[in-house]
Design a protein around this motif. Structure first.
Motif, PDB file in Angstrom:
ATOM      1  N   ALA A  35       0.799  -0.927   0.228  1.00  0.00           N
ATOM      2  CA  ALA A  35      -0.153  -0.139  -0.235  1.00  0.00           C
ATOM      3  C   ALA A  35       0.767   0.701  -0.013  1.00  0.00           C
ATOM      4  CB  ALA A  35      -0.886   0.064   1.777  1.00  0.00           C
ATOM      5  N   ALA A  36       2.160   1.251   0.344  1.00  0.00           N
ATOM      6  CA  ALA A  36       3.040   2.308   1.061  1.00  0.00           C
ATOM      7  C   ALA A  36       3.532   2.470   0.211  1.00  0.00           C
ATOM      8  CB  ALA A  36       4.192   2.229   1.955  1.00  0.00           C
ATOM      9  N   ILE A  37       3.417   1.676  -1.026  1.00  0.00           N
ATOM     10  CA  ILE A  37       4.495   1.914  -2.354  1.00  0.00           C
ATOM     11  C   ILE A  37       4.079   2.730  -3.441  1.00  0.00           C
ATOM     12  CG2 ILE A  37       5.526  -0.039  -4.114  1.00  0.00           C
ATOM     13  CD1 ILE A  37       6.265  -2.102  -2.379  1.00  0.00           C
ATOM     14  N   ILE A  38       2.093   1.673  -3.444  1.00  0.00           N
ATOM     15  CA  ILE A  38       1.115   2.379  -4.521  1.00  0.00           C
ATOM     16  C   ILE A  38       1.292   4.378  -3.959  1.00  0.00           C
ATOM     17  CG2 ILE A  38      -1.088   2.276  -5.047  1.00  0.00           C
ATOM     18  CD1 ILE A  38      -0.241  -0.587  -5.188  1.00  0.00           C
ATOM     19  N   THR A  39       0.975   4.349  -2.792  1.00  0.00           N
ATOM     20  CA  THR A  39       0.727   5.851  -2.258  1.00  0.00           C
ATOM     21  C   THR A  39       1.712   6.389  -2.973  1.00  0.00           C
ATOM     22  OG1 THR A  39      -0.073   4.958  -0.128  1.00  0.00           O
ATOM     23  CG2 THR A  39       0.584   7.171   0.006  1.00  0.00           C
ATOM     24  N   THR A  40       3.270   6.061  -2.396  1.00  0.00           N
ATOM     25  CA  THR A  40       3.454   7.299  -2.547  1.00  0.00           C
ATOM     26  C   THR A  40       4.230   7.607  -4.625  1.00  0.00           C
ATOM     27  OG1 THR A  40       5.541   5.542  -2.307  1.00  0.00           O
ATOM     28  CG2 THR A  40       5.963   6.751  -0.905  1.00  0.00           C
ATOM     29  N   ALA A  41       4.392   6.118  -4.966  1.00  0.00           N
ATOM     30  CA  ALA A  41       4.120   5.852  -6.641  1.00  0.00           C
ATOM     31  C   ALA A  41       3.364   7.308  -7.201  1.00  0.00           C
ATOM     32  CB  ALA A  41       4.113   4.696  -7.708  1.00  0.00           C
ATOM     33  N   LEU A  42       2.230   7.291  -6.506  1.00  0.00           N
ATOM     34  CA  LEU A  42       1.106   8.180  -7.343  1.00  0.00           C
ATOM     35  C   LEU A  42       0.860   9.296  -6.592  1.00  0.00           C
ATOM     36  CD1 LEU A  42      -1.861   5.315  -7.837  1.00  0.00           C
ATOM     37  CD2 LEU A  42      -0.218   6.326  -9.577  1.00  0.00           C
ATOM     38  N   ASN A  43       1.791   9.621  -5.913  1.00  0.00           N
ATOM     39  CA  ASN A  43       1.314  11.007  -4.865  1.00  0.00           C
ATOM     40  C   ASN A  43       0.573  10.623  -3.881  1.00  0.00           C
ATOM     41  OD1 ASN A  43       3.534  12.320  -3.945  1.00  0.00           O
ATOM     42  ND2 ASN A  43       4.330  13.248  -6.101  1.00  0.00           N
ATOM     43  N   ALA A  44      -0.420   9.720  -3.791  1.00  0.00           N
ATOM     44  CA  ALA A  44      -1.504  10.103  -2.777  1.00  0.00           C
ATOM     45  C   ALA A  44      -1.537  10.801  -2.295  1.00  0.00           C
ATOM     46  CB  ALA A  44      -1.739   8.388  -2.737  1.00  0.00           C
TER      47      ALA A  44
ATOM     48  N   ASN B 248       9.018   9.914   2.988  1.00  0.00           N
ATOM     49  CA  ASN B 248      10.289  10.722   2.122  1.00  0.00           C
ATOM     50  C   ASN B 248       8.944  11.763   1.412  1.00  0.00           C
ATOM     51  OD1 ASN B 248      11.676   9.483   2.569  1.00  0.00           O
ATOM     52  ND2 ASN B 248      12.627   8.024   1.244  1.00  0.00           N
ATOM     53  N   LYS B 249       7.593  11.315   1.100  1.00  0.00           N
ATOM     54  CA  LYS B 249       6.959  12.655   0.553  1.00  0.00           C
ATOM     55  C   LYS B 249       6.288  13.259   1.030  1.00  0.00           C
ATOM     56  CE  LYS B 249       7.341  10.296  -4.242  1.00  0.00           C
ATOM     57  NZ  LYS B 249       6.781  10.528  -5.219  1.00  0.00           N
ATOM     58  N   GLY B 250       6.095  12.917   2.845  1.00  0.00           N
ATOM     59  CA  GLY B 250       5.233  13.851   3.585  1.00  0.00           C
ATOM     60  C   GLY B 250       3.710  13.533   3.544  1.00  0.00           C
ATOM     61  N   ILE B 251       3.119  11.964   3.550  1.00  0.00           N
ATOM     62  CA  ILE B 251       2.359  12.272   3.299  1.00  0.00           C
ATOM     63  C   ILE B 251       1.924  11.321   4.610  1.00  0.00           C
ATOM     64  CG2 ILE B 251       0.431  10.266   2.206  1.00  0.00           C
ATOM     65  CD1 ILE B 251       2.406  10.153  -0.770  1.00  0.00           C
ATOM     66  N   PRO B 252       0.340  11.844   5.125  1.00  0.00           N
ATOM     67  CA  PRO B 252       0.439  11.427   5.936  1.00  0.00           C
ATOM     68  C   PRO B 252      -0.490   9.795   6.263  1.00  0.00           C
ATOM     69  CG  PRO B 252      -1.450  12.848   5.571  1.00  0.00           C
ATOM     70  CD  PRO B 252      -0.406  12.661   4.673  1.00  0.00           C
ATOM     71  N   VAL B 253      -0.264   9.017   7.409  1.00  0.00           N
ATOM     72  CA  VAL B 253      -0.533   7.270   6.832  1.00  0.00           C
ATOM     73  C   VAL B 253      -2.035   7.525   8.024  1.00  0.00           C
ATOM     74  CG1 VAL B 253       0.403   4.847   7.512  1.00  0.00           C
ATOM     75  CG2 VAL B 253       1.528   6.454   6.408  1.00  0.00           C
ATOM     76  N   TRP B 254      -3.130   6.955   8.203  1.00  0.00           N
ATOM     77  CA  TRP B 254      -4.513   7.189   9.059  1.00  0.00           C
ATOM     78  C   TRP B 254      -4.243   5.754   9.410  1.00  0.00           C
ATOM     79  CZ3 TRP B 254      -7.087  11.663   8.560  1.00  0.00           C
ATOM     80  CH2 TRP B 254      -8.763  11.989  10.619  1.00  0.00           C
ATOM     81  N   ILE B 255      -4.179   5.469  10.833  1.00  0.00           N
ATOM     82  CA  ILE B 255      -3.662   3.581  11.088  1.00  0.00           C
ATOM     83  C   ILE B 255      -5.565   3.906  12.245  1.00  0.00           C
ATOM     84  CG2 ILE B 255      -3.502   1.360  12.877  1.00  0.00           C
ATOM     85  CD1 ILE B 255      -0.703   3.275  12.555  1.00  0.00           C
ATOM     86  N   LYS B 256      -6.611   2.886  11.172  1.00  0.00           N
ATOM     87  CA  LYS B 256      -7.840   2.779  11.318  1.00  0.00           C
ATOM     88  C   LYS B 256      -8.493   1.762  11.675  1.00  0.00           C
ATOM     89  CE  LYS B 256     -10.917   6.079  10.600  1.00  0.00           C
ATOM     90  NZ  LYS B 256     -11.690   6.706  11.863  1.00  0.00           N
ATOM     91  N   ASN B 257      -9.575   1.459  12.706  1.00  0.00           N
ATOM     92  CA  ASN B 257      -9.612   0.064  13.383  1.00  0.00           C
ATOM     93  C   ASN B 257     -11.405  -0.353  12.221  1.00  0.00           C
ATOM     94  OD1 ASN B 257     -11.012  -2.024  14.899  1.00  0.00           O
ATOM     95  ND2 ASN B 257     -10.960  -0.811  16.859  1.00  0.00           N
TER      96      ASN B 257
ATOM     97  N   THR C  37       2.310  11.162  10.813  1.00  0.00           N
ATOM     98  CA  THR C  37       2.722  13.246  10.112  1.00  0.00           C
ATOM     99  C   THR C  37       3.780  13.271  10.826  1.00  0.00           C
ATOM    100  OG1 THR C  37       1.605  14.094  11.492  1.00  0.00           O
ATOM    101  CG2 THR C  37       0.883  13.778   9.725  1.00  0.00           C
ATOM    102  N   THR C  38       4.699  14.210  10.100  1.00  0.00           N
ATOM    103  CA  THR C  38       6.326  14.697  10.353  1.00  0.00           C
ATOM    104  C   THR C  38       6.096  15.487  11.312  1.00  0.00           C
ATOM    105  OG1 THR C  38       6.452  15.611   7.568  1.00  0.00           O
ATOM    106  CG2 THR C  38       8.132  15.635   9.445  1.00  0.00           C
ATOM    107  N   GLU C  39       5.041  16.012  12.407  1.00  0.00           N
ATOM    108  CA  GLU C  39       4.880  17.436  12.742  1.00  0.00           C
ATOM    109  C   GLU C  39       3.526  16.726  13.601  1.00  0.00           C
ATOM    110  OE1 GLU C  39       7.289  19.000  14.016  1.00  0.00           O
ATOM    111  OE2 GLU C  39       8.900  18.768  12.182  1.00  0.00           O
ATOM    112  N   ILE C  40       4.031  16.474  14.531  1.00  0.00           N
ATOM    113  CA  ILE C  40       3.010  16.124  15.882  1.00  0.00           C
ATOM    114  C   ILE C  40       2.441  17.201  16.684  1.00  0.00           C
ATOM    115  CG2 ILE C  40       2.752  13.885  15.829  1.00  0.00           C
ATOM    116  CD1 ILE C  40       4.095  13.580  18.775  1.00  0.00           C
TER     117      ILE C  40
END
Ligand code: ADP
Ligand code: ASP
Ligand code: MG
Length: 386
Positions: free
Chosen positions: A210-219, A274-283, A295-298
């Motif tokens: 999922a991360a590979i696809i996210t970054t390739a497409l700049n999601a 590397n691309k600064g794309i946020p990741v959201w972990i959900k249930n 994210t980068t900064e919290i």
């Protein structure tokens, strides 16, 4: 564009897949969506166990394969109307026959290689993604299935293959540029080497797909849907009062996952960071819970300021190897030789300590070495380093 990944427990059975389908539909209403799925929970273990049992001459592998077949048939029967089941049932049957043929071959040869393990393990994600795609399509929701083997290229390091990002990014970008669908589904974990032979990205590797696809497409976002409400202060299976960390930095998340927080597969964070794309972990089972945003900064709340320790993680089945002796004092090259030996055996070192006197060096090795093989490894290292 968003990428959503659903783990094994989220797609364990028809009841859970229905929950997943609702989340997919909701996401697709808001944005172009790419779904990455794991195998039905426990199926990867069962596939690999079928192979190892067959190699050991244990015919229990046949029962295992029947269980795998039954799990998928049950999911299909509960998700898809009878009149539309036959195509999917025969697709599963065909895969089950292939799995059986592979295991019969392993049984006859009494041998299983990493390459064969990857071939076997790959059926899990292939089947789950086909079933979920069909269940959505039959409920009049259009989703396009795409084989990860046509998108992700790796080296031939079977069971832990490394991604060739140049080729992979090119393939992902060109496919999604041409495809005019709005929602896609892709099996996680699996890839191919340069020759088109099936590889896998390591256990837990669907997060990485999922991360590979996210970054390739700049999601815009990567959502990891799992069975807990986010990254927690400790493993909730071991610590009953573990709490969800609502906001965490990439570095902190990476550190916790590298040292045992299984909720996210360690290599996942680096490419998105590397691309600064946020990741959201959900249930998946409590979609209204906030989850954890990475994210980068919290922005640390007052409560966070009080909790200086962000989280505690642990790893099981670790071998601690120590190499020491007066003969090493003042003689250059010992570290190089030891690390060379470890690397040639593909041993992943996760922690290194060196005494200040330079008399001894300690190595802490990862779970990848079965604890029962420890003596063998120690012998090997002594031989290589002496
Ligand atoms: P999935 O199948 O969705 O990929 P995993 O089993 O790989 O899910 O990861 C989720 C599990 O990670 C949780 O059920 C939990 O037991 C475990 N886990 C370990 N450490 C942590 C942590 N610090 N925070 C959250 N979950 C954790
Ligand atoms: N199914 C694979 C595993 O169990 C990959 C994943 O679930 O992420 O390791
Ligand atoms: Mg996982």
């Amino acid at each position: 564009m968003r990428v959503l990944k659903f783990g094994g427990s989220s797609v364990a059975n028809a009841e859970n897949i229905k929950k997943v389908n609702e989340i997919i539909k909701k996401s697709a209403q808001q944005d172009k969506t790419i779904i990455v799925v794991s195998a039905l929970s426990g199926v990867t273990d069962m596939l690999l166990q079928s192979g190892t049992k067959a190699a050991d001459g244990d015919e229990v592998y046949k029962e295992n394969i029947r269980t795998i077949e039954h799990r998928h048939f049950e999911a299909i029967k509960q998700l898809i109307p009878v009149a539309h089941q036959s195509h999917l049932l025969s697709l599963v049957k065909k895969s089950i026959n292939e799995i059986e043929d592979i295991c019969n071959g392993i049984f006859l040869l009494s041998e299983i290689t990493p390459r064969t393990k990857d071939r076997l393990a790959s059926y899990g994600e292939w089947l789950s993604s086909q079933i979920i795609a069909a269940s959505l399509n039959y409920s009049s929701f259009e989703i396009t299935w795409k084989d990860a083997k046509e998108l992700i290229v790796t080296n031939s390091n079977f069971t832990h293959a490394e991604v060739d990002f140049e080729k992979t990014n090119k393939k992902i970008r060109s496919y999604f540029k041409e495809a005019d669908a709005h929602t896609f589904i892709i099996p996680g974990f699996i890839a191919v080497n340069k020759k088109g032979i099936t590889t896998t990205l390591g256990r837990g590797g669907s997060d990485y797909t999922a991360a590979i696809i996210t970054t390739a497409l700049n999601a815009d976002i990567l959502e990891i849907w799992t069975d807990v409400s986010g990254m927690m202060t400790a493993d909730p299976r071991l610590t009953s009062n573990a709490k969800v960390i609502h906001h965490i930095s990439y570095r902190e998340a990476m550190e916790l996952s590298h040292f045992g927080a299984k909720v996210i597969y360690p290599p996942t964070i680096q490419p998105v960071m590397n691309k600064g794309i946020p990741v959201w972990i959900k249930n998946t089972f409590a979609p209204d819970d906030y989850g954890t945003k990475v994210t980068t900064e919290i922005d640390k709340s007052a409560e966070d300021e009080e909790n200086i320790v962000r989280g505690i993680s642990s790893i099981n089945n670790i071998s601690l190897l120590s190499l020491e002796g007066g003969g090493m004092v003042g003689i250059p090259g010992f570290s190089r030789r030891l690390f060379g030996a470890l690397s040639s055996e593909q041993i992943n070192v996760i922690l290194i300590t060196q005494s200040s006197s330079e008399h001894s060096i300690l190595w802490l090795l990862t779970v990848m070495i079965p604890i029962k093989q420890r003596e063998q490894w120690i012998k090997y290292l002594k031989m290589k380093s002496s």
